[in-house]
Design a protein around this motif. Sequence first.
Motif, PDB file in Angstrom:
ATOM      1  N   VAL A 196       0.868  -1.186   0.000  1.00 25.56           N
ATOM      2  CA  VAL A 196       0.000   0.000   0.000  1.00 25.56           C
ATOM      3  C   VAL A 196       0.901   1.231   0.000  1.00 25.56           C
ATOM      4  N   ASP A 197       0.846   2.008  -1.077  1.00 25.22           N
ATOM      5  CA  ASP A 197       1.743   3.159  -1.160  1.00 25.22           C
ATOM      6  C   ASP A 197       1.076   4.424  -0.647  1.00 25.22           C
ATOM      7  N   THR A 198       1.874   5.477  -0.531  1.00 24.16           N
ATOM      8  CA  THR A 198       1.379   6.712   0.072  1.00 24.16           C
ATOM      9  C   THR A 198       0.331   7.400  -0.794  1.00 24.16           C
ATOM     10  N   ASP A 199       0.330   7.144  -2.095  1.00 21.55           N
ATOM     11  CA  ASP A 199      -0.702   7.726  -2.952  1.00 21.55           C
ATOM     12  C   ASP A 199      -2.043   7.042  -2.733  1.00 21.55           C
ATOM     13  N   GLN A 200      -2.021   5.789  -2.327  1.00 27.85           N
ATOM     14  CA  GLN A 200      -3.269   5.110  -1.976  1.00 27.85           C
ATOM     15  C   GLN A 200      -3.747   5.548  -0.592  1.00 27.85           C
ATOM     16  N   ILE A 201      -2.811   5.850   0.287  1.00 26.33           N
ATOM     17  CA  ILE A 201      -3.176   6.335   1.620  1.00 26.33           C
ATOM     18  C   ILE A 201      -3.817   7.714   1.512  1.00 26.33           C
TER      19      ILE A 201
END
Length: 199
Positions: free
Chosen positions: A21-26
């Motif tokens: 889970v990357d920061t753009d999904q967060i």
Amino acid sequence: MSKKTFRQLRSTAVPLPMENVDTDQIIPARFLKATTRAGFGENLFRDWRYDSQGNPRPGFILNEPGIPGKILVAGKNFGCGSSREHAAWALVDFGFDVVVSSFFGDIFQNNALNNGLLPVVVPDNYLGSIFRALEMDAGIMLEIDLEGQHIRILPDGPLQHFDINAYKKNCLLNGFDDIDYLLSLKGEIEKFEMARPGR
């Protein structure tokens, strides 16, 4: 950041058994325009929580009724990708105090600690046991003890140790940011300066 201290937490947990889970999904990049920490929780996991019309997506864990808890349990390699600090802001603003995973992106882990969010790293098999416990009973609670550096599944699960940088642990226990920590040493610094030769 706030001056909230952290010692021990007992809470229900939110399972997010997705890896990488990357920061753009967060927190998607289009929501990074604000410069203060407040309000980012509204768009936490935005594209998973809402459709293009802004309607909640049925079945996503954060859209389910009830109090989600203060602990997010995530799959391996949580917080990878770009270095945006806003990812930690969004998690804290939503109400999370702890994220548990078997591996975190290095920059995300540091950003989390700097913003009062405790990233707890556990072995893959222990992470799997947490997911299984939550699948059997969504209301089960976890205990996070920062002073003792352990986590367990309540009521009587085995203790699992976790590591944390001693400086960051001290800051979380006392609610310090980097400047607060330096100010806490003011007396010692003054004594050192007074003891220097030539004063």
